[in-house]
Design an enzyme around this catalytic site. Structure first.
Site, PDB file in Angstrom:
ATOM      1  N   ASP A 244       0.837  -1.206   0.000  1.00 47.75           N
ATOM      2  CA  ASP A 244       0.000   0.000   0.000  1.00 47.75           C
ATOM      3  C   ASP A 244       0.874   1.258   0.000  1.00 47.75           C
ATOM      4  O   ASP A 244       0.553   2.254   0.633  1.00 47.75           O
ATOM      5  CB  ASP A 244      -0.977   0.010   1.202  1.00 47.75           C
ATOM      6  CG  ASP A 244      -1.983   1.155   1.143  1.00 47.75           C
ATOM      7  OD1 ASP A 244      -2.170   1.733   0.052  1.00 47.75           O
ATOM      8  OD2 ASP A 244      -2.566   1.487   2.190  1.00 47.75           O
TER       9      ASP A 244
ATOM     10  N   CYS B  47     -16.408  -5.322   9.689  1.00 46.66           N
ATOM     11  CA  CYS B  47     -16.802  -4.245  10.619  1.00 46.66           C
ATOM     12  C   CYS B  47     -15.642  -3.389  11.103  1.00 46.66           C
ATOM     13  O   CYS B  47     -15.770  -2.166  11.225  1.00 46.66           O
ATOM     14  CB  CYS B  47     -17.519  -4.830  11.841  1.00 46.66           C
ATOM     15  SG  CYS B  47     -18.797  -6.035  11.441  1.00 46.66           S
TER      16      CYS B  47
HETATM   17 CA    CA Z   1      -4.294   2.624  -0.373  1.00 46.71          CA
END
Ligand code: CA
Length: 707
Positions: free
Chosen positions: A326, A631
């Site tokens: 990421d 959640c």
């Molecule tokens: Ca991202």
């Protein structure tokens, strides 16, 4: 004016005289053009990063290291939600244009805070479930009397700058897919460009340029290839994707979207007449599942330069080849001219998630410098001949879990940095957040839900096996810092420690000051030369957004939006959840400001509310799995309700009404009927109730609601 004409009947001469006076008093609203964005007046803040160069540096110096002690509140405006506020205001000719959570827009008198108009695009609340990182919006763009905003449901809308009336609206995404827009549009040459978000949920990234007057699409550039079997996109990116990108992808990435969303920084470079696109992470994160664990996967985690008129590829520099953590390259890009020892060059300065400050030659994409501004466990540095990172192979977590730093939250997220072109220093809102990464052995693609194929926070070499001890070990290494970074020397000048990450963007001024808010609600001014804290204001709500400064009738103002949220706001534990998060505010300061805001009264959290029903251990165990899948990503932080305390927890039917039937959809809680059966939803209630019982025991011992 129509109303006046009607009242006065035949008094046309008087109406004409009034109109002339009004025109002389206030220029036509929102008259921003390329010249104003390239070289703004010090009075204005006409573009997202200030000017096209996006330095977030102002030459204003009325507020300076000597006068800062007299800086106080000039006006404040309450916003309508406690959701995160990330927008940078645009200020033109004494009018401030802001966007707020849920993609709403306001125009205000920049000197008084009087609201001139408001616009609400009426986003469907359930769309919040596709927003990885809260229903935030980072700002509007203004161009020739129009205000542009991207919406969380993927529209780009043009408004009349004088009235806030909608002029046109285009849908820029396939709304059947989990695309969202949180970024500010950028404007140049009568075009407005917008990207999108959603790489965590499974989409393919692109940016689109539209004609500012008509809303007609001019070009689109896809940042990653689609399914080769579908043939070309008939888009501006076709040639570059076929020639450069496609050979760097393997497996069946298109089933997962591939990612590469350009969700924040897109910068027009007027000196070289090119548009720079900051490209995001892969979808799913884990490259083993995305691309058989091989290939550079262009243009993930890259800066891509394109022709602004046609969208055709010019050059690129990939910061993280084969991205798997990421590590987006969507963070702020700042244009500068720098001499690193071999003469002045036109460069772009970039401090992306992966922890290095990059200086890239923006005439050709050549890497000139890459220096770590935080601890970088994933790579020891960059090979300056190839421009590629020198990786720690274990960090790819292919043969087992690994402790990685920086991690997906980034060493620097979307919070804007600022750059003093005189001192050649960037002020980076940085984060030191290590995290363990492991392949998710049970990964199943769920389009529209979290799709990273990665488990975070599990056991790994270098951290304790015991979960509580491991969380404590990682927390002890986690902090936020404000780093003053000398770009030429490639080293820090000073640092300010914030303890917790997720602090505000920065603003630098010729007054020798750096402004930054923090997660805990302090808005502060630091001395640019040494980082000494000279002034603070207690906002009582966390500040993430970047501040701006401007001048009206000779008086300098500093403005910032306060309101905690974003990805850590929804997903990450916050140091103090003892009170609910208050609504956001626009805060504006000047020397000798006399505004007062009502006293802040914290609202205590409701007590833990475990159900009286009895659940089986099997239900609790299954519920834990679903809770982690669906959640925790929205209910782990302080912004959304702590499910252990909600009223519905003790009522089977009320729980089903929310989770399956979508009773709270207008508030942003979507129905999960496409993902969960009512029985599975009931197991989540079993698990959360078991957690609530533990919390209640803790509260009973303490005699009050726990933090
Ligand atoms: Ca991202």
């Amino acid at each position: 004016m129509k109303r006046i004409a009607r009242t006065l009947g035949g008094g046309f001469a008087l109406v004409a005289a009034l109109a002339t006076t009004a025109a002389m008093r206030a220029p036509i609203a929102g008259q921003v053009d390329g010249a104003r964005l390239a070289r703004p007046s010090a009075d204005d803040w006409p573009g997202y990063g200030g000017s096209y160069a996006e330095t977030r540096f102002s030459p204003l110096a009325q507020i300076n290291t000597g006068t800062i002690g007299k800086l106080s509140l000039a006006w404040a405006v309450d916003l309508d939600t406690h959701r995160g506020q990330e927008a940078t205001p645009i200020v033109v000719d004494g009018v401030m244009y802001i966007s707020t959570a849920w993609s709403k827009v306001m125009a205000l008198d920049a000197a008084t805070g009087r609201i001139l108009w408001k616009y609400d695009p009426h986003v469907i609340g359930g769309k919040a479930v596709h927003a990885c990182c809260d229903v935030v919006n980072r700002g509007v763009a203004v161009w020739k009397g129009r205000v542009f905003v991207g919406t969380i449901d993927g529209r780009l809308i043009a408004l009349d700058a004088a009235s806030g009336k909608q002029l046109w609206s285009v849908v820029t995404v396939d709304q059947s897919k989990p695309y969202t827009i949180t970024g500010a549009p950028r404007v140049f040459k009568d075009k407005v460009v917008i990207g999108n978000s959603g790489a965590e949920l499974g989409v393919r990234g692109y940016v689109t340029a539209y004609d500012t007057a008509s809303g007609k699409q001019v070009w689109r550039f896809y940042t990653v290839p689609g399914n080769p079997a579908d043939g070309p996109d008939h888009a501006a990116s076709d040639e570059a994707l076929a020639r450069l990108a496609l050979p760097t992808w393997h497996g069946e990435w298109w089933k997962y979207g591939g990612g590469g969303t350009a969700w924040d920084s897109i910068v027009y470079d007027p000196e070289l007449d090119q548009l720079l696109i900051g490209v995001g992470n892969g979808s799913p994160w884990n490259q083993v599942l995305r691309s058989d664990g091989k290939g550079d996967n262009l243009f993930l985690s890259s800066i891509v330069a394109v022709d602004p008129d046609t969208g055709r590829y010019k050059w690129h520099y990939q910061e993280t080849p084969g991205e798997t953590w990421d590590f987006t390259a969507t963070q702020q890009m700042t244009l500068a001219t720098l001499d690193l020892g071999d003469g002045p060059r036109k460069v772009v300065i970039h401090a992306p998630k992966n922890g290095f400050v990059f200086v890239v030659d923006r005439t050709n994409g050549k890497l000139l410098s890459a220096k770590p501004y935080v601890r970088t466990l994933w790579a020891s540095g960059y090979d300056m001949t190839t421009g590629r990172p020198i990786e720690n192979p274990a960090a790819r977590f292919v043969n087992g879990p690994a402790l990685v730093e920086p991690s997906g939250i980034g060493a620097h997220a979307w919070m804007p940095m600022s750059y003093d072109p005189n001192a050649k220093v960037v002020y980076i809102p940085a984060m030191e957040v290590p995290m363990t990464y492991a392949r998710d052995p049970n990964y199943v693609q769920r389009l529209g839900r979290w799709n990273t194929a990665t488990i975070l926070g599990g056991p790994a070499p270098g951290v304790p096996d015991d979960p509580a001890a491991r969380r404590a070990a990682i927390a002890s290494m986690t902090r936020g810092t404000l780093i003053a970074w000398d770009v030429v020397q490639g080293k820090p000048l000073w640092k300010v420690e914030h303890g917790f990450p997720w602090n505000g963007g920065t603003l630098a001024t010729a007054g020798g000051l750096v402004f930054q808010g923090d997660y805990a609600g302090q808005f502060a001014a630091y001395r640019a030369s040494d980082g000494a804290k000279l002034w603070t204001y207690e906002a009582h709500r966390g500040i993430m957004a970047g501040a701006v400064t401007y001048r009206v009738r000779g008086e300098q103002y500093v403005a910032v939006l306060a309101g905690y949220g974003g990805s850590m706001g929804v997903a990450a534990p916050y140091p103090d959840r003892s009170h609910l998060v208050p609504n956001g505010q626009v805060l504006v300061f000047k020397i000798g400001g006399r505004a007062k805001v009502p006293a802040y009264v914290p609202t205590p959290q409701p007590p833990a509310n475990p159900a009286k029903d009895s659940f089986t251990p099997a239900q609790v165990a299954e519920g834990a799995k679903w809770y982690g899948t669906f959640c925790s990503i929205c209910h782990g932080g302080p912004i959304n309700p702590d499910l252990r305390r909600v009223g519905e927890l003790s009522d089977r039917e009320a729980w089903k009404a929310v989770v399956i039937d979508g009773a709270l959809e207008p508030n942003g809680m979507a129905s999960f009927r496409d993902y969960l059966t009512p029985e599975q939803a009931e197991t989540i209630r079993a698990y959360v109730s078991s957690q609530a019982a533990a919390l209640k025991a803790e509260e009973d011992r303490a005699g009050k609601p726990a933090k």
